[in-house]
Scaffold this motif. Structure first.
Motif, PDB file in Angstrom:
ATOM      1  N   GLU A  26       0.803  -1.221   0.000  1.00 13.00           N
ATOM      2  CA  GLU A  26       0.000   0.000   0.000  1.00 13.00           C
ATOM      3  C   GLU A  26       0.842   1.279   0.000  1.00 13.00           C
ATOM      4  O   GLU A  26       0.340   2.356  -0.284  1.00 13.00           O
ATOM      5  CB  GLU A  26      -0.991   0.029   1.173  1.00 13.00           C
ATOM      6  CG  GLU A  26      -0.365   0.004   2.544  1.00 13.00           C
ATOM      7  CD  GLU A  26      -0.235  -1.402   3.119  1.00 13.00           C
ATOM      8  OE1 GLU A  26       0.000  -1.518   4.328  1.00 13.00           O
ATOM      9  OE2 GLU A  26      -0.351  -2.389   2.367  1.00 13.00           O
ATOM     10  N   PHE A  27       2.138   1.171   0.309  1.00 12.63           N
ATOM     11  CA  PHE A  27       3.030   2.331   0.275  1.00 12.63           C
ATOM     12  C   PHE A  27       3.975   2.311  -0.928  1.00 12.63           C
ATOM     13  O   PHE A  27       4.893   3.120  -1.011  1.00 12.63           O
ATOM     14  CB  PHE A  27       3.860   2.408   1.558  1.00 12.63           C
ATOM     15  CG  PHE A  27       3.029   2.577   2.792  1.00 12.63           C
ATOM     16  CD1 PHE A  27       2.226   3.682   2.957  1.00 12.63           C
ATOM     17  CD2 PHE A  27       3.050   1.610   3.778  1.00 12.63           C
ATOM     18  CE1 PHE A  27       1.448   3.833   4.091  1.00 12.63           C
ATOM     19  CE2 PHE A  27       2.284   1.748   4.921  1.00 12.63           C
ATOM     20  CZ  PHE A  27       1.476   2.864   5.079  1.00 12.63           C
ATOM     21  N   GLY A  28       3.760   1.389  -1.858  1.00 16.63           N
ATOM     22  CA  GLY A  28       4.640   1.248  -3.010  1.00 16.63           C
ATOM     23  C   GLY A  28       4.760   2.505  -3.846  1.00 16.63           C
ATOM     24  O   GLY A  28       5.854   2.887  -4.268  1.00 16.63           O
ATOM     25  N   THR A  29       3.645   3.190  -4.083  1.00 14.72           N
ATOM     26  CA  THR A  29       3.665   4.408  -4.904  1.00 14.72           C
ATOM     27  C   THR A  29       4.462   5.510  -4.226  1.00 14.72           C
ATOM     28  O   THR A  29       5.262   6.190  -4.881  1.00 14.72           O
ATOM     29  CB  THR A  29       2.226   4.890  -5.165  1.00 14.72           C
ATOM     30  OG1 THR A  29       1.495   3.824  -5.756  1.00 14.72           O
ATOM     31  CG2 THR A  29       2.203   6.084  -6.088  1.00 14.72           C
ATOM     32  N   GLU A  30       4.257   5.701  -2.926  1.00 18.67           N
ATOM     33  CA  GLU A  30       4.985   6.738  -2.205  1.00 18.67           C
ATOM     34  C   GLU A  30       6.485   6.468  -2.200  1.00 18.67           C
ATOM     35  O   GLU A  30       7.292   7.361  -2.432  1.00 18.67           O
ATOM     36  CB  GLU A  30       4.474   6.857  -0.761  1.00 18.67           C
ATOM     37  CG  GLU A  30       3.110   7.480  -0.633  1.00 18.67           C
ATOM     38  CD  GLU A  30       1.972   6.487  -0.801  1.00 18.67           C
ATOM     39  OE1 GLU A  30       2.232   5.289  -1.087  1.00 18.67           O
ATOM     40  OE2 GLU A  30       0.809   6.903  -0.647  1.00 18.67           O
ATOM     41  N   VAL A  31       6.847   5.232  -1.936  1.00 21.25           N
ATOM     42  CA  VAL A  31       8.273   4.892  -1.888  1.00 21.25           C
ATOM     43  C   VAL A  31       8.896   5.015  -3.274  1.00 21.25           C
ATOM     44  O   VAL A  31      10.029   5.480  -3.408  1.00 21.25           O
ATOM     45  CB  VAL A  31       8.489   3.483  -1.292  1.00 21.25           C
ATOM     46  CG1 VAL A  31       9.934   3.059  -1.389  1.00 21.25           C
ATOM     47  CG2 VAL A  31       8.034   3.461   0.147  1.00 21.25           C
ATOM     48  N   ALA A  32       8.166   4.618  -4.313  1.00 19.15           N
ATOM     49  CA  ALA A  32       8.672   4.772  -5.682  1.00 19.15           C
ATOM     50  C   ALA A  32       8.924   6.245  -5.978  1.00 19.15           C
ATOM     51  O   ALA A  32       9.955   6.606  -6.566  1.00 19.15           O
ATOM     52  CB  ALA A  32       7.694   4.176  -6.684  1.00 19.15           C
ATOM     53  N   PHE A  33       8.004   7.131  -5.563  1.00 23.09           N
ATOM     54  CA  PHE A  33       8.191   8.572  -5.759  1.00 23.09           C
ATOM     55  C   PHE A  33       9.447   9.055  -5.043  1.00 23.09           C
ATOM     56  O   PHE A  33      10.266   9.778  -5.611  1.00 23.09           O
ATOM     57  CB  PHE A  33       6.959   9.333  -5.253  1.00 23.09           C
ATOM     58  CG  PHE A  33       7.102  10.821  -5.341  1.00 23.09           C
ATOM     59  CD1 PHE A  33       6.898  11.473  -6.546  1.00 23.09           C
ATOM     60  CD2 PHE A  33       7.439  11.571  -4.220  1.00 23.09           C
ATOM     61  CE1 PHE A  33       7.039  12.856  -6.632  1.00 23.09           C
ATOM     62  CE2 PHE A  33       7.587  12.943  -4.300  1.00 23.09           C
ATOM     63  CZ  PHE A  33       7.380  13.596  -5.512  1.00 23.09           C
ATOM     64  N   VAL A  34       9.599   8.636  -3.789  1.00 21.20           N
ATOM     65  CA  VAL A  34      10.772   9.038  -3.007  1.00 21.20           C
ATOM     66  C   VAL A  34      12.053   8.547  -3.686  1.00 21.20           C
ATOM     67  O   VAL A  34      13.031   9.294  -3.795  1.00 21.20           O
ATOM     68  CB  VAL A  34      10.682   8.514  -1.557  1.00 21.20           C
ATOM     69  CG1 VAL A  34      11.996   8.695  -0.819  1.00 21.20           C
ATOM     70  CG2 VAL A  34       9.551   9.207  -0.818  1.00 21.20           C
ATOM     71  N   LEU A  35      12.057   7.310  -4.159  1.00 24.44           N
ATOM     72  CA  LEU A  35      13.250   6.775  -4.824  1.00 24.44           C
ATOM     73  C   LEU A  35      13.580   7.540  -6.105  1.00 24.44           C
ATOM     74  O   LEU A  35      14.748   7.838  -6.372  1.00 24.44           O
ATOM     75  CB  LEU A  35      13.060   5.290  -5.137  1.00 24.44           C
ATOM     76  CG  LEU A  35      13.136   4.343  -3.947  1.00 24.44           C
ATOM     77  CD1 LEU A  35      12.783   2.920  -4.380  1.00 24.44           C
ATOM     78  CD2 LEU A  35      14.506   4.387  -3.309  1.00 24.44           C
ATOM     79  N   ILE A  36      12.572   7.858  -6.895  1.00 29.17           N
ATOM     80  CA  ILE A  36      12.809   8.570  -8.157  1.00 29.17           C
ATOM     81  C   ILE A  36      13.339   9.982  -7.890  1.00 29.17           C
ATOM     82  O   ILE A  36      14.322  10.412  -8.503  1.00 29.17           O
ATOM     83  CB  ILE A  36      11.534   8.593  -9.015  1.00 29.17           C
ATOM     84  CG1 ILE A  36      11.233   7.185  -9.532  1.00 29.17           C
ATOM     85  CG2 ILE A  36      11.661   9.578 -10.171  1.00 29.17           C
ATOM     86  CD1 ILE A  36       9.853   7.025 -10.127  1.00 29.17           C
ATOM     87  N   VAL A  37      12.711  10.704  -6.985  1.00 27.28           N
ATOM     88  CA  VAL A  37      13.160  12.065  -6.683  1.00 27.28           C
ATOM     89  C   VAL A  37      14.540  12.042  -6.034  1.00 27.28           C
ATOM     90  O   VAL A  37      15.392  12.893  -6.321  1.00 27.28           O
ATOM     91  CB  VAL A  37      12.128  12.803  -5.809  1.00 27.28           C
ATOM     92  CG1 VAL A  37      12.649  14.145  -5.336  1.00 27.28           C
ATOM     93  CG2 VAL A  37      10.828  12.989  -6.584  1.00 27.28           C
ATOM     94  N   THR A  38      14.792  11.044  -5.194  1.00 25.31           N
ATOM     95  CA  THR A  38      16.113  10.911  -4.585  1.00 25.31           C
ATOM     96  C   THR A  38      17.164  10.624  -5.653  1.00 25.31           C
ATOM     97  O   THR A  38      18.273  11.161  -5.602  1.00 25.31           O
ATOM     98  CB  THR A  38      16.103   9.807  -3.511  1.00 25.31           C
ATOM     99  OG1 THR A  38      15.131  10.147  -2.528  1.00 25.31           O
ATOM    100  CG2 THR A  38      17.457   9.661  -2.859  1.00 25.31           C
ATOM    101  N   ALA A  39      16.821   9.800  -6.634  1.00 24.60           N
ATOM    102  CA  ALA A  39      17.759   9.530  -7.733  1.00 24.60           C
ATOM    103  C   ALA A  39      18.035  10.791  -8.536  1.00 24.60           C
ATOM    104  O   ALA A  39      19.186  11.046  -8.932  1.00 24.60           O
ATOM    105  CB  ALA A  39      17.204   8.433  -8.638  1.00 24.60           C
ATOM    106  N   LEU A  40      17.011  11.599  -8.784  1.00 23.26           N
ATOM    107  CA  LEU A  40      17.222  12.876  -9.486  1.00 23.26           C
ATOM    108  C   LEU A  40      18.139  13.789  -8.672  1.00 23.26           C
ATOM    109  O   LEU A  40      19.058  14.413  -9.220  1.00 23.26           O
ATOM    110  CB  LEU A  40      15.886  13.570  -9.740  1.00 23.26           C
ATOM    111  CG  LEU A  40      15.012  12.992 -10.833  1.00 23.26           C
ATOM    112  CD1 LEU A  40      13.623  13.621 -10.797  1.00 23.26           C
ATOM    113  CD2 LEU A  40      15.648  13.202 -12.195  1.00 23.26           C
TER     114      LEU A  40
END
Length: 168
Positions: A26-40
């Motif tokens: 249920e938190f997959g979308t939030e964590v994916a967002f955090v990972l993508i922005v952190t990678a940027l």
């Protein structure tokens, strides 16, 4: 290398969140967002290290340290503002990105202003020069990558092995 990191994170963010980080579905979308922005953010810092190296190579470490203080102040100020106005993981993650954009802009502008040869030019492209640059910088970039990822990887291992309480 920065572009590859961002693209890889963008493609595998949700898979990494669910399998490697053991995040509930249920938190997959939030964590994916955090990972993508952190990678940027990481990619920006990675690119900024070139300008930082030029400035520090000219024995002006105090300039890069001053910019680090500005980064910390921006990060702190924006975090407080976001916690007061829009307290959620998306806003906090964007604070990290904005403060890293500031750090990159400060380093780049200083380097371009004080070292004319630092100004990037996209008018011409030379495969030979790109190959030389890649051969020279690849080891440095890998070392930087390993140093930067040491702490998050350690936290991930500890969290997976002993739980989030141990990390905290």
């Amino acid at each position: 290398l920065s572009l590859l990191i961002v693209l890889g994170t963008f493609v595998f963010a949700e898979t990494a969140a669910l399998s490697i980080l053991n995040v509930p579905k249920e938190f997959g979308t939030e964590v994916a967002f955090v990972l993508i922005v952190t990678a940027l953010s990481f990619a920006l810092r990675f690119i900024a290290t070139s300008y930082q190296a030029v400035i520090e190579g000219d024995q002006k470490v105090y300039i890069t340290q001053l910019f680090n203080v500005y980064w910390l102040l921006a990060n702190f100020g924006l975090t407080v503002l976001v916690l007061l106005c829009w307290p959620n993981v998306y806003a906090l993650t964007l604070v990290y990105l904005v403060s890293n954009v500031l750090f990159y802009v400060l380093l780049r502008n200083y380097a371009v202003r004080h070292y004319a040869w630092c100004k990037p030019s996209f008018v011409s492209f030379s495969a030979k020069h790109l190959k030389q640059l890649w051969r020279y910088s690849f080891g440095i970039q890998i070392a930087t990558f390993c140093i930067v990822l040491r702490e998050p990887i350690l936290k991930t291992i500890v969290a997976n092995e002993y739980g989030l309480e141990a990390v905290a």
